[in-house]
Design an enzyme around this catalytic site. Structure first.
Site, PDB file in Angstrom:
ATOM      1  N   GLY A   1      93.033  69.498   2.409  1.00  0.00           N
ATOM      2  CA  GLY A   1      93.141  68.365   1.697  1.00  0.00           C
ATOM      3  C   GLY A   1      94.344  68.235   0.671  1.00  0.00           C
ATOM      4  O   GLY A   1      94.426  68.808  -0.148  1.00  0.00           O
ATOM      5  N   SER A   2      95.434  67.421   1.292  1.00  0.00           N
ATOM      6  CA  SER A   2      96.620  67.085   0.495  1.00  0.00           C
ATOM      7  C   SER A   2      97.363  66.300   0.741  1.00  0.00           C
ATOM      8  O   SER A   2      96.941  65.194   1.494  1.00  0.00           O
ATOM      9  CB  SER A   2      97.490  68.584   0.468  1.00  0.00           C
TER      10      SER A   2
END
Length: 231
Positions: free
Chosen positions: A187-188
């Site tokens: 997640g980013s």
């Protein structure tokens, strides 16, 4: 042997240790409890899915800037470039791409050119969908000059879950559009900074495919003609 090599190519190397660890724990759990073993194997399958590293059909044209990541365009706004790159107070267009845990997290070079500077900035881990993530979160900033002489920036930003940024680039590298250069785990966000007068071909809320979606065209006044190459 070629089939085994092809199998490993579709999984990013950063995932090998995670997949092996999940698989080992799953076998151990299965030896004690079938249900726990099944949960473990599901987690292993998800880990394989997360670290997938698919080929993409990259548009080949020196005027184009392509998406460096899979995700959704969270925001498009005028913003100052990362201060650590030393570019001063010259505003640029910032295109922010948010990646959830189900997106491909392998990052790709957005244009042909040369890497001028890199800077890793340790920081916090706010939700990557927040605007302040661009300023306060851990990030890896890359400044490059395209073959057309345009300076652009792309930034890997860690999020609430992401805790490790991998960037394989070095200053002075000659790079090609669509080449893989790194990954952000779990997640980013990836920001792309472009000159203010750049012709954008995307909008807020649009889904992007890393290595394929065209973000901008420096030669927009020309008739766009380009081919695709699998990478």
């Amino acid at each position: 042997m070629k089939h085994y090599n092809d199998l490993f190519k579709i999984i990013h190397r950063e995932g090998y240790i995670f997949i092996a660890s999940f698989a080992l724990v799953s076998f151990l759990l299965a030896s004690f409890n079938t249900k726990l073993g099944c949960i473990g194997f599901i987690a292993t399958a998800w880990c394989i899915y997360f670290f997938r590293n698919p080929d993409r059909y990259v548009p080949i044209n020196d005027d184009l800037v392509i998406s460096p990541a899979d995700g959704v365009i969270q925001e498009i706004k005028e913003a100052l470039p990362p201060p650590e790159l030393g570019l001063g107070d010259v505003a640029m267009i910032r295109v922010s791409i948010f990646l959830n845990i189900f997106n491909v997290h392998v990052n790709r070079i957005p244009a042909n050119g040369k890497i001028l500077a890199l800077h890793y900035n340790p920081g916090k881990f706010f939700n990557a969908s927040l605007d302040k993530a661009s300023i306060y979160n851990e990030r890896q900033s890359v400044l490059m000059e395209t073959d057309q002489g345009q300076k652009i920036i792309f930034v890997q930003i860690a999020g609430l879950i992401a805790r490790r940024i991998i960037c394989d680039l070095e200053e002075g590298n000659e790079v090609k559009t669509g080449e893989r250069y790194g990954i952000i785990r779990f997640g980013s966000r990836v920001d792309v900074y472009l000159p203010l007068k750049t012709a954008l071909l995307v909008s807020k809320g649009q889904t992007t495919i890393g290595g394929e979606t065209i973000i901008a065209d420096f030669g927009r006044k020309k008739t766009a003609q380009f081919k695709f190459k699998r990478k």
